[in-house]
Design an enzyme around this catalytic site. Structure first.
Site, PDB file in Angstrom:
ATOM      1  N   ASP A   1      -7.230  -1.587  -7.471  1.00 55.58           N
ATOM      2  CA  ASP A   1      -7.598  -2.457  -6.156  1.00 55.58           C
ATOM      3  C   ASP A   1      -7.651  -3.159  -6.309  1.00 55.58           C
ATOM      4  OD1 ASP A   1      -8.638  -0.640  -3.154  1.00 55.58           O
ATOM      5  OD2 ASP A   1      -9.609  -2.601  -3.972  1.00 55.58           O
TER       6      ASP A   1
ATOM      7  N   TYR B   1     -15.837 -10.218   0.065  1.00 55.69           N
ATOM      8  CA  TYR B   1     -16.272  -8.960  -0.229  1.00 55.69           C
ATOM      9  C   TYR B   1     -17.605  -8.987  -0.916  1.00 55.69           C
ATOM     10  CZ  TYR B   1     -11.996  -6.314   2.277  1.00 55.69           C
ATOM     11  OH  TYR B   1     -11.672  -5.853   2.717  1.00 55.69           O
TER      12      TYR B   1
ATOM     13  N   ARG C   1       1.107  -1.205   0.431  1.00 53.25           N
ATOM     14  CA  ARG C   1      -0.240   0.294   0.032  1.00 53.25           C
ATOM     15  C   ARG C   1       1.403   1.163  -0.281  1.00 53.25           C
ATOM     16  NH1 ARG C   1      -5.516  -1.589   1.244  1.00 53.25           N
ATOM     17  NH2 ARG C   1      -5.806   0.507   0.751  1.00 53.25           N
TER      18      ARG C   1
ATOM     19  N   ARG D   1      -5.863  13.512  -5.841  1.00 55.00           N
ATOM     20  CA  ARG D   1      -6.970  12.560  -5.105  1.00 55.00           C
ATOM     21  C   ARG D   1      -8.411  13.398  -4.524  1.00 55.00           C
ATOM     22  NH1 ARG D   1     -11.452  10.331  -2.455  1.00 55.00           N
ATOM     23  NH2 ARG D   1     -11.823   8.526  -1.606  1.00 55.00           N
TER      24      ARG D   1
HETATM   25  O1  CP3 Z   1      -0.255  -0.687  -2.670  1.00 60.16           O
HETATM   26  C1  CP3 Z   1      -0.504  -0.133  -3.074  1.00 60.16           C
HETATM   27  O2  CP3 Z   1       0.198   0.588  -3.305  1.00 60.16           O
HETATM   28  C2  CP3 Z   1      -1.299  -0.144  -4.832  1.00 60.16           C
HETATM   29  C3  CP3 Z   1      -2.528   0.060  -4.523  1.00 60.16           C
HETATM   30  C4  CP3 Z   1      -3.520  -0.961  -4.191  1.00 60.16           C
HETATM   31  C5  CP3 Z   1      -4.564  -0.319  -3.383  1.00 60.16           C
HETATM   32  N1  CP3 Z   1      -5.769  -1.526  -2.274  1.00 60.16           N
HETATM   33  C6  CP3 Z   1      -4.813   1.015  -3.423  1.00 60.16           C
HETATM   34  C7  CP3 Z   1      -6.355   1.653  -2.212  1.00 60.16           C
HETATM   35  C8  CP3 Z   1      -3.940  -1.869  -2.970  1.00 60.16           C
HETATM   36  C9  CP3 Z   1      -1.975  -3.219  -3.705  1.00 60.16           C
HETATM   37  C10 CP3 Z   1      -4.882  -2.470  -2.885  1.00 60.16           C
HETATM   38  C11 CP3 Z   1      -5.460  -3.574  -2.464  1.00 60.16           C
HETATM   39  C12 CP3 Z   1      -6.459  -4.573  -1.329  1.00 60.16           C
HETATM   40  N2  CP3 Z   1      -7.749  -3.322  -1.366  1.00 60.16           N
HETATM   41  C13 CP3 Z   1      -6.426  -5.232  -0.283  1.00 60.16           C
HETATM   42  C14 CP3 Z   1      -5.081  -5.938  -0.618  1.00 60.16           C
HETATM   43  C15 CP3 Z   1      -4.109  -5.373   0.607  1.00 60.16           C
HETATM   44  C16 CP3 Z   1      -4.726  -5.010   2.421  1.00 60.16           C
HETATM   45  O3  CP3 Z   1      -4.390  -3.907   2.265  1.00 60.16           O
HETATM   46  O4  CP3 Z   1      -4.861  -6.103   3.066  1.00 60.16           O
HETATM   47  C17 CP3 Z   1      -7.935  -5.108  -0.199  1.00 60.16           C
HETATM   48  C18 CP3 Z   1      -8.144  -5.744   1.055  1.00 60.16           C
HETATM   49  C19 CP3 Z   1      -7.898  -3.846  -0.310  1.00 60.16           C
HETATM   50  C20 CP3 Z   1      -9.608  -3.374  -0.866  1.00 60.16           C
HETATM   51  C21 CP3 Z   1      -9.864  -2.253  -0.242  1.00 60.16           C
HETATM   52  N3  CP3 Z   1      -9.705  -0.904  -0.711  1.00 60.16           N
HETATM   53  C22 CP3 Z   1     -10.302  -1.619   1.492  1.00 60.16           C
HETATM   54  C23 CP3 Z   1     -10.988  -2.485   1.981  1.00 60.16           C
HETATM   55  C24 CP3 Z   1     -10.301  -0.208   1.122  1.00 60.16           C
HETATM   56  C25 CP3 Z   1     -10.869   0.656   1.969  1.00 60.16           C
HETATM   57  C26 CP3 Z   1     -10.013   1.316   3.384  1.00 60.16           C
HETATM   58  C27 CP3 Z   1      -8.593   1.394   3.414  1.00 60.16           C
HETATM   59  O5  CP3 Z   1      -7.529   0.123   3.436  1.00 60.16           O
HETATM   60  O6  CP3 Z   1      -8.478   2.472   2.228  1.00 60.16           O
HETATM   61  C28 CP3 Z   1      -9.952   0.138   0.219  1.00 60.16           C
HETATM   62  C29 CP3 Z   1      -9.866   1.289  -0.684  1.00 60.16           C
HETATM   63  C30 CP3 Z   1      -8.034   1.906  -1.236  1.00 60.16           C
HETATM   64  N4  CP3 Z   1      -7.487   1.073  -2.068  1.00 60.16           N
HETATM   65  C31 CP3 Z   1      -7.163   3.119  -0.667  1.00 60.16           C
HETATM   66  C32 CP3 Z   1      -6.158   3.077  -1.618  1.00 60.16           C
HETATM   67  C33 CP3 Z   1      -4.823   4.113  -2.084  1.00 60.16           C
HETATM   68  C34 CP3 Z   1      -7.771   4.191  -0.174  1.00 60.16           C
HETATM   69  C35 CP3 Z   1      -9.356   4.987  -0.742  1.00 60.16           C
HETATM   70  C36 CP3 Z   1      -8.643   6.240  -0.895  1.00 60.16           C
HETATM   71  O7  CP3 Z   1      -7.615   7.417  -2.062  1.00 60.16           O
HETATM   72  O8  CP3 Z   1      -9.558   7.223  -0.341  1.00 60.16           O
END
Ligand code: CP3
Length: 339
Positions: A72, A147, A23, A36
């Site tokens: 994502d 999910y 992340r 964003r």
């Molecule tokens: O790793 C990176 O930098 C690349 C981008 C990436 C995102 N999500 C961007 C994101 C990756 C590899 C993910 C994977 C992801 N997404 C997972 C697996 C990794 C983990 O953390 O366990 C999961 C479970 C998700 C699902 C998801 N996406 C959730 C539960 C959420 C909201 C909660 C949170 O952690 O923010 C997201 C949103 C998300 N995905 C954001 C980003 C940058 C935040 C969105 C925003 O800008 O508001």
């Protein structure tokens, strides 16, 4: 081209231990928040030029040794036909949950190049810019299934486990469809130019080992074996997965991702001649500089017997982490591991 990350994945000798952070492209960076601020999260994910910009940020600002595609894991679920929403503060929401065969029948196995062409375009554009390797990714089927079944994030996973134990065939049918979609998706990423692929199994750790073996592992194995033909490192990360470690090794992945709950030295004894990735507690980035550096030094020592070590956090970097602290960690890994 800095190939240190790829070499470590293959267990080859490197001049220093490479580092990236799960992340790493995200909200803890003010530069990410600036972009964003003008678009929703889903708009961002679907605009290749912006995805390229945020994927490059942690490389340019912090000096990471690998980039990860900005996207994502749930983007593929949307392409399968499950409407997806992101609500600030609440995370992802699937208003139409998948809890019976007729809902499942409506999901499709998409052609990734057509339905998520923006992801492949991001990969192609990034490859033109990057001087470090590019990691593509997807969610592992079990994590994606939670999910879809729960309709979003969950704490107890009532609906998921209810389906597993009361309607196992339905659960397997769902896993099968996600698996087919994920194979097409990751193969398309490899063809577009991803130089390594990671499967994120964020919720694997809620399963008993005996259930992981039946309900999750076979699907991970199927995906991994479908990707071997591309001859790029395949990484499997089961969060909270210390008790599943032997199964993670059986996944067939080349690199085993580790969360922080296990000592990396103990983990290495289980992984044979595979590389490991991890595993500092993401919150350890809050330590004072000297203590953070000491902890990193210890981790590097503990990992010295590994057949390849990619330094990483034990899970994603937390959104309130000061970027300066992440930079201290990157510099410390480079300096303390240089040989
Ligand atoms: O790793 C990176 O930098 C690349 C981008 C990436 C995102 N999500 C961007 C994101 C990756 C590899 C993910 C994977 C992801 N997404 C997972 C697996 C990794 C983990 O953390 O366990 C999961 C479970 C998700 C699902 C998801 N996406 C959730 C539960 C959420 C909201 C909660 C949170 O952690 O923010 C997201 C949103 C998300 N995905 C954001 C980003 C940058 C935040 C969105 C925003 O800008 O508001």
């Amino acid at each position: 081209m800095n190939n240190t990350f790829l070499k470590a994945c293959r267990g080859e000798k490197t001049d220093y231990t490479p580092i990236w952070m799960m992340r790493q492209a995200g909200r803890y960076l003010p530069e990410y928040q600036k972009i964003r601020g003008n678009v929703t999260f889903l708009e961002l994910c679907k605009t290749p030029e912006l995805c390229v910009e945020v994927s490059l940020q942690p490389i340019d600002i912090l000096g990471m040794d690998a980039a990860i595609l900005f996207s994502d894991i749930l983007i593929l679920m949307e392409a399968m036909g499950a409407p997806l929403e992101f609500h600030d503060g609440r995370g992802p929401v699937f208003p139409e949950t998948i809890r019976d065969q007729s809902a499942l029948d409506k999901l499709i196995v998409p052609n990734a190049d057509e339905s998520v062409g923006f992801v492949m375009e991001t990969i192609r554009l990034l490859r033109q810019e990057l001087k470090v390797p590019l990691i593509g990714f997807a969610g592992a089927p079990f994590t994606c299934a939670t999910y879809l079944i729960e309709g979003g994030s969950s704490k107890v996973f009532w609906e998921t486990k209810k389906m597993m134990f009361r309607e196992p065939q339905l659960f397997h049918n769902l896993m099968e469809k996600i698996t087919e979609s994920t194979i097409g998706y990751m193969q398309a990423q490899a063809r577009a130019g991803a130089q390594a692929l990671q499967l994120f199994d964020s919720w694997a750790g809620i399963l008993a080992p005996c259930d992981f073996k039946i309900f999750a592992l076979p699907y991970v194995q199927k995906i991994i074996s479908s990707l071997k033909q591309f001859d790029i490192p395949l990484i499997y990360f089961a969060n909270n997965g210390s008790t599943l470690l032997d199964y993670s090794v059986e996944s067939g992945a080349d690199v085993i991702g580790l969360d922080w709950r296990i000592n990396i030295k103990d983990a290495i004894k289980h992984v044979g001649n595979k590389a490991v990735q991890g595993n500092i507690d993401p919150f350890a980035l809050l330590l004072p500089e000297d203590e953070l550096r000491k902890r990193i030094g210890r981790l590097l020592d503990d990992a010295s017997s590994a057949h390849g070590h990619v330094f990483n956090l034990g899970h994603g970097i937390h959104q309130f982490t000061p970027p300066d602290q992440a930079k201290i960690a990157v510099d410390a890994v480079h300096e303390l591991s240089s040989r």
